[in-house]
Design an enzyme around this catalytic site. Structure first.
Site, short mmCIF file in Angstrom:
data_model
loop_
_atom_site.label_atom_id
_atom_site.label_comp_id
_atom_site.label_asym_id
_atom_site.label_seq_id
_atom_site.Cartn_x
_atom_site.Cartn_y
_atom_site.Cartn_z
N ASP A 17 9.03 -2.28 1.19
CA ASP A 17 10.32 -2.60 1.85
C ASP A 17 10.56 -1.68 3.05
OD1 ASP A 17 10.58 -4.20 -0.50
OD2 ASP A 17 11.58 -2.53 -1.53
N ASN A 160 17.89 -17.14 -7.74
CA ASN A 160 18.03 -15.69 -7.86
C ASN A 160 18.83 -15.05 -6.75
OD1 ASN A 160 15.05 -16.48 -8.97
ND2 ASN A 160 16.07 -14.99 -10.29
N GLU A 197 15.52 -12.98 0.48
CA GLU A 197 15.92 -11.57 0.48
C GLU A 197 15.29 -10.86 1.67
OE1 GLU A 197 14.37 -10.11 -3.26
OE2 GLU A 197 12.36 -9.77 -2.42
N HIS A 261 9.09 -8.40 3.39
CA HIS A 261 10.18 -7.41 3.48
C HIS A 261 10.00 -6.51 4.71
CE1 HIS A 261 13.66 -5.73 1.13
NE2 HIS A 261 13.66 -5.09 2.29
N ARG A 294 2.16 -1.57 -2.76
CA ARG A 294 2.62 -2.30 -1.58
C ARG A 294 2.72 -1.27 -0.46
NH1 ARG A 294 7.98 -5.21 -3.54
NH2 ARG A 294 8.19 -3.25 -4.66
#
Length: 322
Positions: A17, A160, A197, A261, A294
């Site tokens: 992120d 979600n 998101e 992200h 990640r």
């Protein structure tokens, strides 16, 4: 001017992120989710490559119990009206552990010139229309108005998380209506989870673009794109159009899985740079959220003739050496 600047990827290992902000002092400021999800770090460098070895400063640590005590996710650092702000999401621990994925959004403030110094003050929770799962907030200013874009679960809508936009009266308070601008609707947005998101904003060519991420956080994770005319009412859902196809996704050929992200920045040569995370393997043991690999990556992107961004495909892990 150099073209197609290449970066040694991964740029920063085990940082998901990722958020990079280039400030007027010439520094790149970086923050991201750490694998332990227990703290917020900030580092800076005069070059993007330098972020790899920059020493992070801990801005804030989670509480031991109660609110703000678990799964500290996706911090972003912004500079607004002479002060620094970090937006992040946090969950809470309970005796039954049921609150571990019931996030709310929070804000920290620092008035030091260098945000690696000074004190970060908690400004509290950003209150929205519902008390429900909410995360991944970002802000941007347009025509003198401060906007907030975030992901949240509407209790009345299956799925979600959807994307919302609102004006802000100050960097930690929403005002006026809150508009849903995207909900997972295409097959590539609903694999594993129905998710929109991780919004990030870039303004160019008379339009405002919002990238976002969709589906579960494994190799299905990918990026979508919203666009609105810069003169439109940004609080009107009809002002926003969505790309029917993902704009950045897994490249089996290049060994990059679940890119997303993201954030946007500009390099030292004036080129637009996409900052994002991805894994370099497809199969994950256990919950993808607890797989730490990640890694933060960077790559230059271009613009299409129609004025839309062209992110290309995630590049291979680099053979270059720092």
């Amino acid at each position: 001017m150099p073209r197609n600047q290449e970066y040694v990827n991964p740029l920063v290992e085990q940082r998901a992120d990722p958020w990079v902000y280039k400030h007027s002092d010439g520094y790149y400021y970086f923050t991201a989710s750490v694998p332990e999800y227990d703290r917020i770090e900030v580092r800076r460098s005069l070059t993007l490559e330098g972020l790899a070895d920059a020493v992070p400063a801990v801005a804030w640590r989670k509480y031991e119990t109660g609110m703000l005590s678990a799964n500290i996710w996706a911090p972003e650092i912004h500079y607004i009206s002479g002060k620094w702000y970090i937006y992040f999401a946090a969950a809470h621990t309970t005796e039954t552990k049921e609150g571990l994925f019931d996030h709310r959004m929070y804000v920290l403030e620092n008035d030091a010139a260098n945000p690696l110094e000074g004190e970060w003050i908690e400004k509290g929770q950003v209150k929205t229309a519902w008390e429900s799962f909410a995360l991944d907030a970002t802000t941007f200013q347009h025509k003198g108005v401060l906007y907030y874009v975030w992901a949240q679960k509407d209790p009345e809508i299956p799925g979600n998380s959807n994307l919302y936009i609102s004006e802000m009266s100050n960097p930690w308070t929403l005002q006026g209506k809150q508009t849903m601008i995207s909900t997972p609707q295409y097959p590539w947005e609903v694999i594993g989870f129905s998710v929109n998101e991780g919004a990030a904003v870039i303004k160019r060519n008379g339009r405002i673009f919002i990238s976002y991420s969709a589906s579960a956080t494994d190799y299905n994770y990918c990026m979508g794109l919203l666009a609105a005319d810069e003169d439109s009412d940004l609080l009107d859902a009809a002002s926003w159009s969505k790309s029917p196809e993902p704009v950045f996704c897994t490249s089996e050929e290049n060994g990059q899985y679940g890119p997303g992200h993201n954030s946007f920045t500009v390099n030292e040569h004036g080129e637009d740079v996409l900052i994002y995370h991805a894994r370099n393997y497809k199969e994950i043991t256990g919950d993808p959220l607890y797989d730490p690999n990640r890694h933060t990556r960077a790559q230059v992107f271009r613009w299409n003739a129609d004025g839309t961004p062209n992110f290309g495909v995630p590049v291979k892990d680099s053979q270059l050496k720092r």
